[in-house]
Design an enzyme around this catalytic site. Structure first.
Site, PDB file in Angstrom:
ATOM      1  N   PHE A  81       0.660  -0.946   0.034  1.00  0.00           N
ATOM      2  CA  PHE A  81      -0.173   0.071   0.277  1.00  0.00           C
ATOM      3  C   PHE A  81       0.653   1.406  -0.018  1.00  0.00           C
ATOM      4  O   PHE A  81       1.656   1.555   0.748  1.00  0.00           O
ATOM      5  CB  PHE A  81      -0.680   0.105   1.139  1.00  0.00           C
ATOM      6  N   GLN A  88       0.189  12.721  -0.963  1.00  0.00           N
ATOM      7  CA  GLN A  88       0.671  12.389  -0.014  1.00  0.00           C
ATOM      8  C   GLN A  88       0.701  14.144   0.983  1.00  0.00           C
ATOM      9  O   GLN A  88       0.612  14.726   0.334  1.00  0.00           O
ATOM     10  CB  GLN A  88       2.219  12.296   0.512  1.00  0.00           C
ATOM     11  N   GLY A  89      -0.160  13.595   1.997  1.00  0.00           N
ATOM     12  CA  GLY A  89      -0.882  15.055   2.993  1.00  0.00           C
ATOM     13  C   GLY A  89      -1.876  15.491   2.492  1.00  0.00           C
ATOM     14  O   GLY A  89      -2.358  16.585   2.503  1.00  0.00           O
ATOM     15  N   LEU A  92      -5.528  11.039   1.284  1.00  0.00           N
ATOM     16  CA  LEU A  92      -5.715   9.830   0.991  1.00  0.00           C
ATOM     17  C   LEU A  92      -5.351   9.162   1.178  1.00  0.00           C
ATOM     18  O   LEU A  92      -5.622   7.443   0.798  1.00  0.00           O
ATOM     19  CB  LEU A  92      -5.178   9.943  -0.939  1.00  0.00           C
ATOM     20  N   GLY A  93      -4.834   9.051   2.310  1.00  0.00           N
ATOM     21  CA  GLY A  93      -4.305   7.775   2.468  1.00  0.00           C
ATOM     22  C   GLY A  93      -5.433   6.956   3.886  1.00  0.00           C
ATOM     23  O   GLY A  93      -5.489   5.813   2.872  1.00  0.00           O
ATOM     24  N   HIS A 124       4.394   6.051  10.608  1.00  0.00           N
ATOM     25  CA  HIS A 124       3.446   6.590  10.184  1.00  0.00           C
ATOM     26  C   HIS A 124       2.085   5.784  10.028  1.00  0.00           C
ATOM     27  O   HIS A 124       1.456   5.950   9.954  1.00  0.00           O
ATOM     28  CB  HIS A 124       3.848   7.209   9.620  1.00  0.00           C
ATOM     29  N   ALA A 125       3.006   4.357   9.214  1.00  0.00           N
ATOM     30  CA  ALA A 125       1.846   3.333   8.632  1.00  0.00           C
ATOM     31  C   ALA A 125       0.974   2.542   9.860  1.00  0.00           C
ATOM     32  O   ALA A 125      -0.324   2.547  10.253  1.00  0.00           O
ATOM     33  CB  ALA A 125       2.522   2.138   8.194  1.00  0.00           C
ATOM     34  N   TYR A 129      -3.215   2.551  10.887  1.00  0.00           N
ATOM     35  CA  TYR A 129      -4.064   1.167  10.511  1.00  0.00           C
ATOM     36  C   TYR A 129      -4.773   0.604  11.902  1.00  0.00           C
ATOM     37  O   TYR A 129      -5.503   0.922  12.064  1.00  0.00           O
ATOM     38  CB  TYR A 129      -2.317   0.314  10.165  1.00  0.00           C
TER      39      TYR A 129
END
Length: 153
Positions: A81, A88-89, A92-93, A124-125, A129
């Site tokens: 992913f 980014q920022g 959208l993540g 960050h991930a 999650y």
């Protein structure tokens, strides 16, 4: 409303997928798109390995794959992913991850558990999650990545 679309990678859009790029500092945190496409061909882990692009309006901005055993209830893995560095920022993540979870449930109604792994230093991930309910299993895979799971039912 500008909805995020998920499209399977095929002969018409594979070059768009390959154009997705990350910041140098992120490149070691997820497999590259080209590596993931190779895995889709050889299916190293499960019976199915499906790569997808993420699109909004007429722009391709992200990528992920789903590795799974068809008709299973608990063997669905999100991998690779990534959001292109130019997008980014923008939120959208999290929007994409929510859409990916919906997509998995639409395509695999029997799915009860979705799993993924995170590099140990990818805070960050991890935050992303965990915000959506994934839980650290306090286990590592063979590559030293931390395993997370989300129970749907």
């Amino acid at each position: 409303m500008n909805l995020i679309r998920i499209e399977p990678i095929d002969k018409n859009n594979w070059e768009e997928a390959l154009s997705i790029s990350l910041l140098k500092s992120q490149e070691k945190l997820v497999p590259s798109v080209i590596e993931s496409l190779a895995w889709a061909y050889i299916k190293p882990w499960d019976e199915a390995f499906d790569p997808y692009i993420l699109c909004k309006d007429d722009k391709t901005f992200g990528f992920f794959y789903l590795s799974y055993t068809p008709n299973s209830t608990n063997n669905y893995w999100i991998g690779g992913f990534q959001i292109d560095k130019e997008y980014q920022g923008m939120g959208l993540g999290i929007q994409s991850l929510k859409r990916i979870l919906e997509f998995i449930q639409e395509m695999n109604r029997q799915c009860e558990v979705i799993s993924l792994t995170i590099e140990k230093n990818n805070n960050h991930a991890r935050k992303l999650y965990e915000k959506l309910g994934f839980v650290n299993q306090d286990k590592e895979n063979q590559d030293g990545e931390i395993i997370y799971k989300l129970k749907l039912k």
